[in-house]
Design a protein around this motif. Structure first.
Motif, PDB file in Angstrom:
ATOM      1  N   TRP A  60      51.754  53.398  45.184  1.00  0.00           N
ATOM      2  CA  TRP A  60      51.913  54.842  45.095  1.00  0.00           C
ATOM      3  C   TRP A  60      51.673  55.340  43.681  1.00  0.00           C
ATOM      4  CZ3 TRP A  60      51.637  58.904  47.997  1.00  0.00           C
ATOM      5  CH2 TRP A  60      51.770  58.753  49.371  1.00  0.00           C
ATOM      6  N   TYR A  61      52.128  54.602  42.691  1.00  0.00           N
ATOM      7  CA  TYR A  61      51.874  55.050  41.317  1.00  0.00           C
ATOM      8  C   TYR A  61      50.380  55.049  41.028  1.00  0.00           C
ATOM      9  CZ  TYR A  61      51.688  55.362  36.281  1.00  0.00           C
ATOM     10  OH  TYR A  61      51.375  55.759  35.006  1.00  0.00           O
ATOM     11  N   GLU A  62      49.670  54.032  41.476  1.00  0.00           N
ATOM     12  CA  GLU A  62      48.220  54.000  41.290  1.00  0.00           C
ATOM     13  C   GLU A  62      47.582  55.247  41.897  1.00  0.00           C
ATOM     14  OE1 GLU A  62      44.305  51.515  42.847  1.00  0.00           O
ATOM     15  OE2 GLU A  62      46.294  50.630  43.110  1.00  0.00           O
ATOM     16  N   ALA A  63      48.046  55.653  43.083  1.00  0.00           N
ATOM     17  CA  ALA A  63      47.461  56.808  43.754  1.00  0.00           C
ATOM     18  C   ALA A  63      47.748  58.094  42.998  1.00  0.00           C
ATOM     19  CB  ALA A  63      47.986  56.891  45.182  1.00  0.00           C
ATOM     20  N   ILE A  64      49.009  58.343  42.652  1.00  0.00           N
ATOM     21  CA  ILE A  64      49.322  59.623  42.008  1.00  0.00           C
ATOM     22  C   ILE A  64      48.839  59.659  40.563  1.00  0.00           C
ATOM     23  CG2 ILE A  64      51.247  60.106  43.565  1.00  0.00           C
ATOM     24  CD1 ILE A  64      53.146  59.296  41.323  1.00  0.00           C
ATOM     25  N   MET A  65      48.582  58.497  39.977  1.00  0.00           N
ATOM     26  CA  MET A  65      47.971  58.477  38.644  1.00  0.00           C
ATOM     27  C   MET A  65      46.561  59.076  38.690  1.00  0.00           C
ATOM     28  SD  MET A  65      47.829  55.247  35.980  1.00  0.00           S
ATOM     29  CE  MET A  65      46.868  54.223  37.103  1.00  0.00           C
ATOM     30  N   ARG A  66      45.893  58.986  39.850  1.00  0.00           N
ATOM     31  CA  ARG A  66      44.595  59.645  39.999  1.00  0.00           C
ATOM     32  C   ARG A  66      44.733  61.158  39.916  1.00  0.00           C
ATOM     33  NH1 ARG A  66      43.538  56.385  45.530  1.00  0.00           N
ATOM     34  NH2 ARG A  66      43.488  54.258  44.663  1.00  0.00           N
ATOM     35  N   LEU A  80      36.575  42.187  28.954  1.00  0.00           N
ATOM     36  CA  LEU A  80      35.862  42.883  27.883  1.00  0.00           C
ATOM     37  C   LEU A  80      34.981  41.933  27.072  1.00  0.00           C
ATOM     38  CD1 LEU A  80      38.692  45.283  26.629  1.00  0.00           C
ATOM     39  CD2 LEU A  80      36.731  45.834  28.087  1.00  0.00           C
ATOM     40  N   LEU A  81      35.314  40.651  27.087  1.00  0.00           N
ATOM     41  CA  LEU A  81      34.475  39.660  26.411  1.00  0.00           C
ATOM     42  C   LEU A  81      33.236  39.317  27.229  1.00  0.00           C
ATOM     43  CD1 LEU A  81      37.227  37.204  25.069  1.00  0.00           C
ATOM     44  CD2 LEU A  81      35.926  38.917  23.764  1.00  0.00           C
ATOM     45  N   LYS A  82      33.219  39.743  28.498  1.00  0.00           N
ATOM     46  CA  LYS A  82      32.074  39.490  29.381  1.00  0.00           C
ATOM     47  C   LYS A  82      31.598  40.828  29.982  1.00  0.00           C
ATOM     48  CE  LYS A  82      32.035  34.866  29.281  1.00  0.00           C
ATOM     49  NZ  LYS A  82      32.176  34.014  30.466  1.00  0.00           N
ATOM     50  N   PRO A  83      31.078  41.718  29.133  1.00  0.00           N
ATOM     51  CA  PRO A  83      30.721  43.051  29.633  1.00  0.00           C
ATOM     52  C   PRO A  83      29.591  43.065  30.658  1.00  0.00           C
ATOM     53  CG  PRO A  83      29.913  42.733  27.390  1.00  0.00           C
ATOM     54  CD  PRO A  83      30.808  41.566  27.695  1.00  0.00           C
ATOM     55  N   HIS A  84      28.844  41.967  30.762  1.00  0.00           N
ATOM     56  CA  HIS A  84      27.773  41.896  31.761  1.00  0.00           C
ATOM     57  C   HIS A  84      28.305  41.562  33.155  1.00  0.00           C
ATOM     58  CE1 HIS A  84      28.483  37.802  30.394  1.00  0.00           C
ATOM     59  NE2 HIS A  84      27.869  37.346  31.467  1.00  0.00           N
ATOM     60  N   LEU A  85      29.599  41.227  33.246  1.00  0.00           N
ATOM     61  CA  LEU A  85      30.201  40.904  34.533  1.00  0.00           C
ATOM     62  C   LEU A  85      31.024  42.091  35.047  1.00  0.00           C
ATOM     63  CD1 LEU A  85      31.431  37.249  33.871  1.00  0.00           C
ATOM     64  CD2 LEU A  85      29.354  37.969  35.076  1.00  0.00           C
ATOM     65  N   VAL A  86      31.023  42.264  36.342  1.00  0.00           N
ATOM     66  CA  VAL A  86      31.801  43.329  36.986  1.00  0.00           C
ATOM     67  C   VAL A  86      33.166  42.790  37.388  1.00  0.00           C
ATOM     68  CG1 VAL A  86      31.965  44.816  39.029  1.00  0.00           C
ATOM     69  CG2 VAL A  86      29.791  44.589  37.791  1.00  0.00           C
ATOM     70  N   THR A  87      34.210  43.532  37.032  1.00  0.00           N
ATOM     71  CA  THR A  87      35.573  43.196  37.450  1.00  0.00           C
ATOM     72  C   THR A  87      36.160  44.404  38.167  1.00  0.00           C
ATOM     73  OG1 THR A  87      36.369  43.860  35.251  1.00  0.00           O
ATOM     74  CG2 THR A  87      36.028  41.505  35.642  1.00  0.00           C
ATOM     75  N   GLN A  88      36.785  44.163  39.290  1.00  0.00           N
ATOM     76  CA  GLN A  88      37.316  45.254  40.106  1.00  0.00           C
ATOM     77  C   GLN A  88      38.577  44.788  40.812  1.00  0.00           C
ATOM     78  OE1 GLN A  88      34.560  46.818  42.990  1.00  0.00           O
ATOM     79  NE2 GLN A  88      35.961  48.368  43.766  1.00  0.00           N
ATOM     80  N   ILE A  89      39.528  45.716  40.979  1.00  0.00           N
ATOM     81  CA  ILE A  89      40.750  45.481  41.745  1.00  0.00           C
ATOM     82  C   ILE A  89      40.655  46.285  43.036  1.00  0.00           C
ATOM     83  CG2 ILE A  89      43.265  45.528  41.731  1.00  0.00           C
ATOM     84  CD1 ILE A  89      43.018  45.993  38.648  1.00  0.00           C
ATOM     85  N   THR A 138      35.055  52.678  40.017  1.00  0.00           N
ATOM     86  CA  THR A 138      36.051  53.741  39.853  1.00  0.00           C
ATOM     87  C   THR A 138      37.354  53.421  40.568  1.00  0.00           C
ATOM     88  OG1 THR A 138      35.176  54.950  41.776  1.00  0.00           O
ATOM     89  CG2 THR A 138      34.257  55.507  39.611  1.00  0.00           C
ATOM     90  N   HIS A 139      37.282  52.611  41.633  1.00  0.00           N
ATOM     91  CA  HIS A 139      38.465  52.273  42.434  1.00  0.00           C
ATOM     92  C   HIS A 139      38.535  50.760  42.610  1.00  0.00           C
ATOM     93  CE1 HIS A 139      37.883  56.508  43.543  1.00  0.00           C
ATOM     94  NE2 HIS A 139      39.109  56.520  44.051  1.00  0.00           N
ATOM     95  N   THR A 140      39.232  50.045  41.816  1.00  0.00           N
ATOM     96  CA  THR A 140      40.029  50.398  40.652  1.00  0.00           C
ATOM     97  C   THR A 140      39.609  49.470  39.524  1.00  0.00           C
ATOM     98  OG1 THR A 140      41.894  51.191  41.967  1.00  0.00           O
ATOM     99  CG2 THR A 140      42.429  50.404  39.796  1.00  0.00           C
ATOM    100  N   ASN A 141      39.424  49.999  38.316  1.00  0.00           N
ATOM    101  CA  ASN A 141      39.002  49.144  37.210  1.00  0.00           C
ATOM    102  C   ASN A 141      40.206  48.487  36.538  1.00  0.00           C
ATOM    103  OD1 ASN A 141      40.035  50.924  35.108  1.00  0.00           O
ATOM    104  ND2 ASN A 141      38.279  52.245  35.482  1.00  0.00           N
ATOM    105  N   PHE A 142      39.923  47.546  35.637  1.00  0.00           N
ATOM    106  CA  PHE A 142      40.999  46.780  35.006  1.00  0.00           C
ATOM    107  C   PHE A 142      41.843  47.636  34.055  1.00  0.00           C
ATOM    108  CE2 PHE A 142      39.988  41.948  35.367  1.00  0.00           C
ATOM    109  CZ  PHE A 142      39.913  42.073  36.742  1.00  0.00           C
ATOM    110  N   PHE A 143      41.275  48.701  33.487  1.00  0.00           N
ATOM    111  CA  PHE A 143      42.073  49.579  32.629  1.00  0.00           C
ATOM    112  C   PHE A 143      43.181  50.243  33.445  1.00  0.00           C
ATOM    113  CE2 PHE A 143      38.080  49.340  30.243  1.00  0.00           C
ATOM    114  CZ  PHE A 143      38.541  49.123  28.954  1.00  0.00           C
ATOM    115  N   ASP A 144      42.834  50.758  34.619  1.00  0.00           N
ATOM    116  CA  ASP A 144      43.851  51.367  35.480  1.00  0.00           C
ATOM    117  C   ASP A 144      44.841  50.325  35.987  1.00  0.00           C
ATOM    118  OD1 ASP A 144      43.018  53.995  35.248  1.00  0.00           O
ATOM    119  OD2 ASP A 144      41.589  53.822  36.908  1.00  0.00           O
ATOM    120  N   GLY A 145      44.360  49.114  36.232  1.00  0.00           N
ATOM    121  CA  GLY A 145      45.263  48.050  36.647  1.00  0.00           C
ATOM    122  C   GLY A 145      46.318  47.762  35.593  1.00  0.00           C
TER     123      GLY A 145
END
Length: 347
Positions: free
Chosen positions: A188-194, A116-125, A315-322
């Motif tokens: 599995w939790y990540e999946a059903i959380m969708r 969040l301190l580097k909003p110009h950078l993309v972070t993805q899981i 959308t698959h998967t951002n750091f908030f969902d992580g």
């Protein structure tokens, strides 16, 4: 690097990196795979030779700090994810990290805060991919009222058969490498959380039936991560779910998900990802066809590059969902240790 090319360095080029990420990025115009740092220079050199990378680094620190890349792909086990992500962001580089996000939710929150301190950078899981084919269909069924009110969900995941005390030690057996992650629980939790959103509370019981295995050094490795776990999940959106995961249940039924609603029921065959359903008045379940345009698929590398180019968000998967799935993972461990119901979020 002012020509718009996205140049990627790889830290830990394991199975999924070789199977998915390296070939996937190679198919995208304007993307170049440049460098690799593996556990040994020899294994790194093999990756470079196989995929045409120009540089092999002895140290991941050198790779991340070098000016020959502007994006980092992390393929290590979870014990390194926090340090590598923080270093990549500090070096002002976009970062794609393999799942699970971290060892625990504290590390995950550190990673999110740094992003969040580097909003110009993309972070993805890298996302849990197994339900991508059916996710849109399940969500549509919920939204369109097929279930009525979703009441109860039952998830069973069996990896293996009867207890096998002679099986090889796997890194997922080690808390030092995997942290609080347990079998395929987080996936599995990540999946059903969708489908249902995040959990509001969990109650869990776990067992370590195989307490030790032969270690990689020839000695005994003692195991603290359960090989059988049963979890009650209370979702904030209403349903109660039971999740059972095990590597010690011989002759168990196929992996499956049942979703029970006030007006409809759906069964998901986890092996084929086929969906069968029935509503009040039906005599039995029948197959629910999934239109091709509704079927999701693996597009991790494309989404990461598109996000960097400003074409689409992650959308698959951002750091908030992580963070959410790591908090769930921690809550399960706390519940097992204390023998009590644990509410979410943890902070």
């Amino acid at each position: 690097m002012t020509d718009g090319t996205i140049r990627i360095g790889y830290v830990g080029a394991g199975g999924n990196t070789r199977l998915r990420h390296l070939p996937g990025f190679a198919e995208i115009d304007g993307v170049e795979s440049v460098s690799v740092a593996n556990r040994s220079r020899e294994s790194g050199q093999r990756v470079a030779d196989d995929f045409g990378l120009s540089t092999v680094y002895d140290s991941w620190i050198d790779l991340i700090e070098a000016d020959d890349t502007n994006a980092i792909c992390i393929g290590t086990w979870p014990y390194m994810h926090r340090n590598l992500v923080l270093a990549a962001l500090d070096a002002d580089k976009h970062v794609l990290t393999e799942a699970r996000m971290a060892m625990n939710s504290e590390e995950a929150r550190e990673m999110l805060d740094a992003s969040l301190l580097k909003p110009h950078l993309v972070t993805q899981i890298v996302p849990a991919p197994h339900t991508l084919k059916i996710d849109n269909t399940i969500k549509d069924l919920i939204t369109d009222g097929y279930f009525g009110d979703v009441l109860s969900v039952d998830i069973t995941v069996h990896q293996g058969g009867f207890v096998d005390r002679d099986a090889e030690l796997h890194w997922r057996h080690s808390r030092d490498l995997s942290g609080n992650n347990i079998m395929q629980m987080g996936i599995w939790y990540e999946a059903i959380m969708r489908w249902f959103g995040p959990a509001a509370a969990v109650t869990a019981i776990g067992r370590v039936n195989v307490t030790h295995r032969k270690g990689w050094d020839g000695g005994l490795a003692y195991i603290a991560i359960p090989d059988h776990i049963e979890i009650l999940i209370e979702f904030a959106s209403g349903p109660v779910a039971r999740m059972r995961l095990s590597t010690v249940t011989g002759l168990a039924p196929d992996d499956q998900v049942w979703i029970f609603g006030s007006e409809g029921t759906v069964h998901v065959d986890s092996a084929s990802m086929t969906v069968n359903g029935g509503r009040r008045g039906d005599g039995d379940l029948s197959e629910i066809e999934i239109p091709e345009e509704k079927q999701g698929d693996w597009r991790v590398e494309e989404e990461f590059i598109n996000a960097i180019r400003g074409i689409e968000p992650v959308t698959h998967t951002n750091f908030f969902d992580g963070v959410r799935y790591m908090e769930f993972t921690d809550a399960v461990n706390i519940s097992m240790q204390r023998g009590e119901r644990v509410t979410l979020p943890l902070v």
